[in-house]
Design a protein around this motif. Structure first.
Motif, short mmCIF file in Angstrom:
data_model
loop_
_atom_site.label_atom_id
_atom_site.label_comp_id
_atom_site.label_asym_id
_atom_site.label_seq_id
_atom_site.Cartn_x
_atom_site.Cartn_y
_atom_site.Cartn_z
N TYR B 30 -44.95 19.32 -8.94
CA TYR B 30 -44.47 20.42 -9.56
C TYR B 30 -45.79 21.48 -9.32
O TYR B 30 -45.38 22.91 -9.53
CB TYR B 30 -43.69 20.22 -11.09
N HIS B 34 -46.53 24.79 -8.09
CA HIS B 34 -47.31 25.98 -8.59
C HIS B 34 -48.37 27.42 -7.84
O HIS B 34 -47.96 27.83 -7.90
CB HIS B 34 -46.89 25.55 -10.06
N THR B 37 -47.22 27.48 -4.14
CA THR B 37 -46.13 29.30 -3.82
C THR B 37 -46.57 30.51 -4.56
O THR B 37 -47.02 31.35 -4.41
CB THR B 37 -45.29 28.77 -4.55
N LYS B 38 -47.28 30.35 -5.48
CA LYS B 38 -47.32 31.84 -6.22
C LYS B 38 -48.67 32.10 -5.51
O LYS B 38 -49.31 33.46 -5.27
CB LYS B 38 -47.58 31.47 -7.71
N PRO B 82 -39.75 32.65 -3.74
CA PRO B 82 -39.83 31.74 -4.37
C PRO B 82 -38.11 31.32 -4.45
O PRO B 82 -37.92 30.10 -5.30
CB PRO B 82 -39.65 33.35 -5.45
N THR B 83 -37.59 31.71 -3.82
CA THR B 83 -36.05 31.19 -4.16
C THR B 83 -36.07 29.30 -3.35
O THR B 83 -36.01 28.84 -3.41
CB THR B 83 -35.17 32.10 -2.61
N SER B 85 -39.38 27.88 -3.52
CA SER B 85 -39.42 26.96 -3.92
C SER B 85 -39.30 26.45 -5.15
O SER B 85 -39.20 25.89 -5.52
CB SER B 85 -41.33 27.77 -4.41
N HIS B 86 -37.96 26.97 -6.08
CA HIS B 86 -37.35 26.88 -6.28
C HIS B 86 -35.90 25.74 -6.28
O HIS B 86 -35.93 25.21 -7.03
CB HIS B 86 -36.58 28.15 -7.71
N ALA B 87 -36.18 25.95 -5.26
CA ALA B 87 -34.62 24.86 -4.65
C ALA B 87 -35.47 23.97 -4.66
O ALA B 87 -34.90 22.28 -4.96
CB ALA B 87 -33.72 25.93 -4.03
N ALA B 89 -37.94 22.39 -6.17
CA ALA B 89 -38.85 21.95 -7.40
C ALA B 89 -37.19 21.35 -8.28
O ALA B 89 -37.09 20.42 -8.45
CB ALA B 89 -39.44 23.31 -8.40
N ARG B 90 -36.29 22.08 -8.21
CA ARG B 90 -34.47 21.51 -8.02
C ARG B 90 -34.43 20.56 -7.75
O ARG B 90 -33.54 19.43 -8.34
CB ARG B 90 -33.94 23.05 -8.12
#
Lengths: 88, 111
Positions: B30, B34, B37-38, B82-83, B85-87, B89-90
């Motif tokens: 995680y 963070h 990606t940022k 961002p989409t 990396s969100h996927a 992490a989920r």
């Protein structure tokens, strides 16, 4: 003339960062670590292609970067769905 | 104009480097998402903006085409990064990976 050279130098620097990220791709303990490293490398590849398009004066490189960004996004989504517990 | 291009390229290279270092140094998935990606998104914004400035400054048909296509590439990058990396992490959370040195898991309790 000098601006094109600076774009080439920036692309070479980003290539070095790609090699650093490749290290995590090789040694990552879990599959999620490798997927994150691959996602980072994809972003760096898109940026490098845009920079090389400016360095060589070829617009077609930037078009390749657009297509690469969309296709790598689809690949990342598939890997994420696989990490979630298999493809059903 | 050239000075602006150099400054933007330098900012972009520095932030992309910070993303790569974060990928190596951080302890679990995680925090790696963070950092990587940022930093790479922010660095890519500045690197591609340098190309856009260069294209508009050069002018003519080819320079304008270069600038507009680079802007489209930046738009897609900003939408997809961002989409994705969100996927990731989920998927990592649902796959059972716990954060490093985690004591409580409020997300698990809430479910």
């Amino acid at each position: 003339m000098i601006a094109e050279l600076s774009f080439g130098v920036a692309a070479a620097v980003l290539l070095a960062f790609m090699c650093v990220s490749m290290l995590r791709l090789a040694i990552g303990p879990t599959a999620a670590d490798r997927a994150v490293a691959l996602d980072t490398i994809n972003t760096l590849v898109v940026t490098t292609m845009v920079l090389l398009g400016a360095a060589f004066g070829q617009v077609i490189y930037v078009d390749v970067a657009i297509v690469y960004a969309l296709l790598s996004f689809v690949g990342t989504l598939y890997i994420a769905r696989y990490l979630e517990g298999g493809l059903k | 104009m050239n000075v602006l291009i150099y400054v933007f390229l330098a900012i972009g290279a520095v932030f992309n480097g910070l993303g790569a270092i974060a990928l190596i140094r951080f302890p679990d998935v995680y925090t790696r998402i963070h950092g990587a990606t940022k930093c790479t998104t922010f660095g890519s914004i500045f690197s591609i903006l340098a190309v856009v400035i260069y294209g508009f400054a050069r002018g003519g048909g080819q320079g304008g085409t270069l600038a507009v296509h680079a802007l489209i590439a930046l738009l897609f990058l900003l939408l997809t990064n961002p989409t994705g990396s969100h996927a990731l992490a989920r998927g990592a959370y649902r796959g059972g990976i716990k954060p490093f040195r985690a004591v409580v898991d409020r997300l698990e309790e809430k479910r």
